[in-house]
Write a protein that holds these residues in place. Structure first.
Motif, PDB file in Angstrom:
ATOM      1  N   TRP A  70       0.819  -1.215   0.000  1.00  0.00           N
ATOM      2  CA  TRP A  70       0.000   0.000   0.000  1.00  0.00           C
ATOM      3  C   TRP A  70       0.852   1.263   0.000  1.00  0.00           C
ATOM      4  O   TRP A  70       0.386   2.321  -0.436  1.00  0.00           O
ATOM      5  CB  TRP A  70      -0.950  -0.015   1.199  1.00  0.00           C
ATOM      6  CG  TRP A  70      -0.274   0.188   2.544  1.00  0.00           C
ATOM      7  CD1 TRP A  70       0.251  -0.759   3.342  1.00  0.00           C
ATOM      8  CD2 TRP A  70      -0.079   1.439   3.212  1.00  0.00           C
ATOM      9  NE1 TRP A  70       0.785  -0.200   4.479  1.00  0.00           N
ATOM     10  CE2 TRP A  70       0.571   1.158   4.431  1.00  0.00           C
ATOM     11  CE3 TRP A  70      -0.381   2.765   2.909  1.00  0.00           C
ATOM     12  CZ2 TRP A  70       0.936   2.141   5.353  1.00  0.00           C
ATOM     13  CZ3 TRP A  70      -0.036   3.757   3.824  1.00  0.00           C
ATOM     14  CH2 TRP A  70       0.616   3.445   5.025  1.00  0.00           C
ATOM     15  N   GLU A  74       0.212   4.915  -2.202  1.00  0.00           N
ATOM     16  CA  GLU A  74      -0.318   5.997  -1.371  1.00  0.00           C
ATOM     17  C   GLU A  74      -0.359   7.283  -2.192  1.00  0.00           C
ATOM     18  O   GLU A  74       0.513   7.535  -3.034  1.00  0.00           O
ATOM     19  CB  GLU A  74       0.572   6.170  -0.138  1.00  0.00           C
ATOM     20  CG  GLU A  74      -0.212   6.485   1.121  1.00  0.00           C
ATOM     21  CD  GLU A  74      -0.677   7.927   1.154  1.00  0.00           C
ATOM     22  OE1 GLU A  74      -1.885   8.154   1.353  1.00  0.00           O
ATOM     23  OE2 GLU A  74       0.156   8.818   0.967  1.00  0.00           O
ATOM     24  N   LEU A  75      -1.370   8.128  -1.955  1.00  0.00           N
ATOM     25  CA  LEU A  75      -1.583   9.305  -2.792  1.00  0.00           C
ATOM     26  C   LEU A  75      -0.417  10.274  -2.749  1.00  0.00           C
ATOM     27  O   LEU A  75      -0.083  10.903  -3.762  1.00  0.00           O
ATOM     28  CB  LEU A  75      -2.872  10.016  -2.348  1.00  0.00           C
ATOM     29  CG  LEU A  75      -4.169   9.236  -2.546  1.00  0.00           C
ATOM     30  CD1 LEU A  75      -5.358  10.037  -2.029  1.00  0.00           C
ATOM     31  CD2 LEU A  75      -4.361   8.897  -4.026  1.00  0.00           C
ATOM     32  N   TYR A 110     -13.302   4.375   2.995  1.00  0.00           N
ATOM     33  CA  TYR A 110     -13.494   5.205   1.799  1.00  0.00           C
ATOM     34  C   TYR A 110     -12.920   4.559   0.541  1.00  0.00           C
ATOM     35  O   TYR A 110     -13.348   4.870  -0.563  1.00  0.00           O
ATOM     36  CB  TYR A 110     -12.849   6.577   2.013  1.00  0.00           C
ATOM     37  CG  TYR A 110     -13.576   7.406   3.044  1.00  0.00           C
ATOM     38  CD1 TYR A 110     -14.861   7.874   2.810  1.00  0.00           C
ATOM     39  CD2 TYR A 110     -12.980   7.703   4.261  1.00  0.00           C
ATOM     40  CE1 TYR A 110     -15.535   8.627   3.749  1.00  0.00           C
ATOM     41  CE2 TYR A 110     -13.640   8.457   5.210  1.00  0.00           C
ATOM     42  CZ  TYR A 110     -14.920   8.924   4.949  1.00  0.00           C
ATOM     43  OH  TYR A 110     -15.576   9.658   5.890  1.00  0.00           O
ATOM     44  N   ASP A 112      -9.766   4.816  -0.636  1.00  0.00           N
ATOM     45  CA  ASP A 112      -8.609   5.494  -1.241  1.00  0.00           C
ATOM     46  C   ASP A 112      -7.302   4.799  -0.878  1.00  0.00           C
ATOM     47  O   ASP A 112      -6.288   4.988  -1.553  1.00  0.00           O
ATOM     48  CB  ASP A 112      -8.560   6.964  -0.829  1.00  0.00           C
ATOM     49  CG  ASP A 112      -8.711   7.150   0.676  1.00  0.00           C
ATOM     50  OD1 ASP A 112      -9.076   6.181   1.359  1.00  0.00           O
ATOM     51  OD2 ASP A 112      -8.472   8.269   1.159  1.00  0.00           O
ATOM     52  N   ILE A 113      -7.302   3.993   0.203  1.00  0.00           N
ATOM     53  CA  ILE A 113      -6.152   3.175   0.568  1.00  0.00           C
ATOM     54  C   ILE A 113      -6.633   1.732   0.621  1.00  0.00           C
ATOM     55  O   ILE A 113      -7.579   1.412   1.358  1.00  0.00           O
ATOM     56  CB  ILE A 113      -5.560   3.590   1.920  1.00  0.00           C
ATOM     57  CG1 ILE A 113      -5.093   5.048   1.873  1.00  0.00           C
ATOM     58  CG2 ILE A 113      -4.397   2.683   2.303  1.00  0.00           C
ATOM     59  CD1 ILE A 113      -4.553   5.561   3.202  1.00  0.00           C
TER      60      ILE A 113
END
Length: 305
Positions: A70, A74-75, A110, A112-113
């Motif tokens: 991950w 990550e963003l 959510y 996103d991760i």
């Protein structure tokens, strides 16, 4: 520890009234509820912190083994294993892990991760199982905080529920069931559901006298009879007092019945009628001539009385 001891020493040097105020504030239900909620939030934050550190460790391990992790998606990344030990990337990774664990434990997720290998998926499974137990405990503790904020209100609610169950179980007529419920609602609006007798017995003699005097004045102030009694009788008398309410035109007692209670009218009006002429009323003779087990008729005035 030294600061705590110093603070305790400062409290010991305060005057008695100030110490009593502090003790009353700390013992108040609202204060205890607030402290418990703060402890609950801090405990939850600590658990999420431990889970977040574990999630960072899982991501770092996957990165060192050249697996998809991950961290690489990550963003603010991509990050590698080295980035978990140096600032400022280590802080960003920790915040992302804390955010992921909190959203997962609260069942928000959510998306996103996400996980990228079996080790991360197994860790998230353990995280979800642990969160189910943790949040069940949290809900139980919050319920305890809410119900313990007012012990008397909780006991009153339990007693009224018991009365309602009793009425439903015995299948009383509607009008009788309503009277029973109305009686107990009035009873607990005036009378405490807490065992006051036990509290009275554990007070010192002088303090028991002061408390009794205050309660007698508050409850029976307009009644001179109680104020004329010796103060030593007040602690014995107060637990025996029971608030009661009667319907309009309801018969409280009948002439000729054995007296087993004394009523003190605090609100409203009670009409007492005594018949001394059997020929005129035709009721006293019926009472006098009735069998011992018979129930006398209500005392009501005839139209020409």
């Amino acid at each position: 520890l030294g600061r705590l001891l110093k603070f305790d020493k400062i409290l010991s040097n305060l005057d008695r009234e100030t110490n009593d105020r502090i003790a009353d504030f700390l013992a108040a239900g609202a204060t205890r509820s607030f402290v418990m909620m703060v402890r609950l939030m801090l405990s939850l934050g600590y658990v999420v912190h431990i889970m977040a550190c574990g999630f960072v460790l899982v991501g770092r391990t996957g990165s060192l083994e050249n697996q998809d992790s991950w961290l690489a998606y990550e963003l603010d990344g991509p990050y590698e294993a080295y980035d978990t030990t140096v600032a400022p990337s280590s802080f960003s990774i920790y915040v992302a892990a804390f955010y992921f664990c909190l959203t997962t434990m609260t069942s928000v997720g959510y998306g996103d991760i996400i996980t990228h290998n079996n080790t991360e998926r197994m860790y998230v499974i353990i995280l979800q199982l642990a969160s189910a137990i943790i949040f069940a405990t949290i809900i139980a503790m919050i319920t305890s905080v809410v119900t313990s904020s007012d012990m008397n209100a909780r006991k009153v609610s339990e007693q009224l529920d018991a009365v309602s169950s009793f009425v439903n179980l015995r299948k009383f007529p509607i009008h009788m069931a309503r009277r029973i419920n109305r009686h107990f609602r009035h009873f607990y609006s005036v009378k405490s559901a807490i065992d006051e007798t036990k509290i009275f017995t554990e007070l010192s003699t002088s303090l028991r006298k002061e408390v009794s005097e205050y309660l007698v004045v508050e409850l029976m102030g307009p009644v001179s009879f109680f104020m004329s009694l010796p103060p030593t009788l007040w602690p014995r008398l107060l637990p025996l007092l029971r608030p009661m309410t009667f319907e309009k035109k309801e018969v409280v007692c009948r002439q000729g019945e054995e007296c087993v209670e004394m009523y003190v009218v605090l609100e409203g009006m009670l009409t007492a009628t005594t018949y001394t002429d059997p020929q005129k009323a035709g009721i006293n003779s019926a009472i006098l001539s009735r069998p011992p087990s018979a129930t006398p008729p209500p005392l009501t005035l005839p139209p020409d009385a």
